[in-house]
Scaffold this motif. Structure first.
Motif, short mmCIF file in Angstrom:
data_model
loop_
_atom_site.label_atom_id
_atom_site.label_comp_id
_atom_site.label_asym_id
_atom_site.label_seq_id
_atom_site.Cartn_x
_atom_site.Cartn_y
_atom_site.Cartn_z
N HIS A 133 -16.12 -35.07 -13.77
CA HIS A 133 -17.56 -35.32 -14.16
C HIS A 133 -18.50 -34.40 -12.60
O HIS A 133 -19.43 -34.98 -12.43
CB HIS A 133 -18.23 -36.67 -14.15
CG HIS A 133 -17.83 -37.14 -15.68
ND1 HIS A 133 -16.46 -37.64 -15.63
CD2 HIS A 133 -18.63 -37.32 -16.60
CE1 HIS A 133 -16.59 -37.97 -17.04
NE2 HIS A 133 -17.79 -37.85 -17.79
N ALA A 134 -17.56 -33.73 -12.26
CA ALA A 134 -18.06 -32.81 -10.99
C ALA A 134 -18.48 -33.73 -9.90
O ALA A 134 -19.52 -33.35 -9.07
CB ALA A 134 -19.19 -31.81 -11.61
N GLN A 135 -17.96 -34.81 -9.47
CA GLN A 135 -18.13 -35.53 -8.35
C GLN A 135 -17.20 -35.71 -7.37
O GLN A 135 -16.92 -37.02 -7.18
CB GLN A 135 -18.89 -36.93 -8.90
CG GLN A 135 -20.01 -36.91 -9.85
CD GLN A 135 -21.28 -36.41 -8.77
OE1 GLN A 135 -21.54 -36.57 -7.96
NE2 GLN A 135 -22.37 -35.63 -9.65
N PRO A 136 -16.55 -34.76 -7.08
CA PRO A 136 -15.30 -35.01 -6.34
C PRO A 136 -15.46 -35.62 -4.96
O PRO A 136 -14.51 -36.25 -4.49
CB PRO A 136 -14.81 -33.38 -5.99
CG PRO A 136 -16.08 -32.58 -5.95
CD PRO A 136 -16.99 -33.01 -6.97
N SER A 155 -8.15 -29.85 -10.89
CA SER A 155 -8.45 -29.42 -9.57
C SER A 155 -9.39 -29.91 -8.86
O SER A 155 -10.54 -30.23 -9.39
CB SER A 155 -8.83 -27.79 -10.05
OG SER A 155 -10.09 -27.55 -10.59
N TRP A 156 -9.18 -30.09 -7.46
CA TRP A 156 -10.25 -30.59 -6.78
C TRP A 156 -9.99 -30.11 -5.22
O TRP A 156 -8.88 -29.60 -5.04
CB TRP A 156 -10.15 -32.09 -6.70
CG TRP A 156 -9.10 -32.65 -6.10
CD1 TRP A 156 -7.85 -32.57 -6.42
CD2 TRP A 156 -9.28 -33.66 -5.12
NE1 TRP A 156 -6.95 -33.33 -5.54
CE2 TRP A 156 -7.83 -34.08 -4.76
CE3 TRP A 156 -10.34 -34.29 -4.60
CZ2 TRP A 156 -7.62 -35.00 -4.01
CZ3 TRP A 156 -9.94 -35.35 -3.50
CH2 TRP A 156 -8.48 -35.69 -3.01
N SER A 157 -10.99 -30.27 -4.33
CA SER A 157 -10.80 -30.01 -3.06
C SER A 157 -9.64 -31.20 -2.26
O SER A 157 -9.47 -31.98 -2.71
CB SER A 157 -12.03 -30.02 -2.28
OG SER A 157 -12.44 -31.34 -2.14
N VAL A 187 -10.32 -39.80 -10.83
CA VAL A 187 -10.03 -38.90 -11.88
C VAL A 187 -11.33 -38.73 -12.72
O VAL A 187 -11.87 -37.74 -12.82
CB VAL A 187 -8.93 -39.18 -12.97
CG1 VAL A 187 -8.91 -38.04 -13.96
CG2 VAL A 187 -7.53 -39.12 -12.08
N ASP A 188 -12.00 -39.51 -13.07
CA ASP A 188 -13.46 -39.72 -13.72
C ASP A 188 -14.26 -38.77 -12.92
O ASP A 188 -14.92 -38.06 -13.50
CB ASP A 188 -13.71 -40.88 -14.22
CG ASP A 188 -13.04 -41.51 -15.20
OD1 ASP A 188 -12.32 -41.08 -15.99
OD2 ASP A 188 -13.22 -42.91 -15.21
#
Length: 213
Positions: free
Chosen positions: A141-144, A49-51, A136-137
């Motif tokens: 790793h919370a770096q969108p 999931s991501w913005s 994806v990586d």
């Protein structure tokens, strides 16, 4: 796929260039739109999931949507044959995902090595697969925010390295020739070229690993 059916005024403007010779700026805009769509597809496939992309970002429509569909199909085939190459990119490169400079430098190093021996559609597909794997990586790793950095980085690489080659072929629509069903030798050409870039990808990994991060 939903993202391929969406349209926008900006995307429509980008698509107008398929009826004439595209400018450098237009080719780069299309490259970035294709990259966003490719990355979005891989994030969805990975269940991450991501913005969503920024509101005014171009979404492939019309002929560009066809190009995006083919690019994704070729990417599927390439990633199926070499699944370990296009996953866990950051770990393979041994880089931190918290530094924009480190991520961009690593991506550009890989891109440069992929095209060391020339440009082919197979290598272009490989470039997009690397960009998506790295994206994806970053999200995992919370770096969108790095996703947009990667898209911009790919666009800049296209501007400096691939635009002239693309213009000689009439633009991105030339990739459709990679899926000509009537001539198996033509269809397989892109894949052979992409697999040849595998060695350059490994060289890029070695190159990036040399400096201490």
């Amino acid at each position: 796929m939903e993202v391929l059916r969406r349209s926008s005024v900006f995307a429509a403007e980008v698509m107008e260039v398929f009826d004439r010779s595209p400018t450098d700026k237009e080719l780069v805009s299309q490259a970035k739109a294709l990259c966003r769509d490719y990355i979005n597809s891989r994030l969805i496939r990975a269940g991450v999931s991501w913005s969503k992309p920024e509101h005014n970002a171009p979404v492939p429509g019309g002929k560009l949507a066809e190009v995006s569909t083919i690019l994704l199909r070729l990417g599927d085939e390439l990633e199926y044959i070499r699944p370990n190459v296009y996953r866990n990119i950051a770990r393979q490169l041994n880089i931190s995902l918290h530094s924009e400079t480190v991520v961009t430098d690593a991506f550009l190093a890989v891109a440069a090595q992929i095209f060391t021996a020339g440009i082919t559609w197979g290598k272009v597909v490989s470039l997009y697969a690397v960009a998506a794997g790295l994206a994806v990586d970053c999200v995992r790793h919370a770096q969108p925010a790095m996703v947009h950095t990667i898209v911009d980085c790919l666009g800049e690489f296209v501007r400096k390295t691939l635009v002239t080659w693309l213009k000689r072929r009439g633009g991105w629509a030339d990739i459709t020739k990679c899926v000509v069903n009537t001539d198996p030798s033509l269809r397989s050409h892109w894949l052979v070229a992409a697999l040849c870039s595998f060695g350059h990808f490994l060289k890029a990994i070695f190159f990036v690993l040399l400096p201490e991060r």
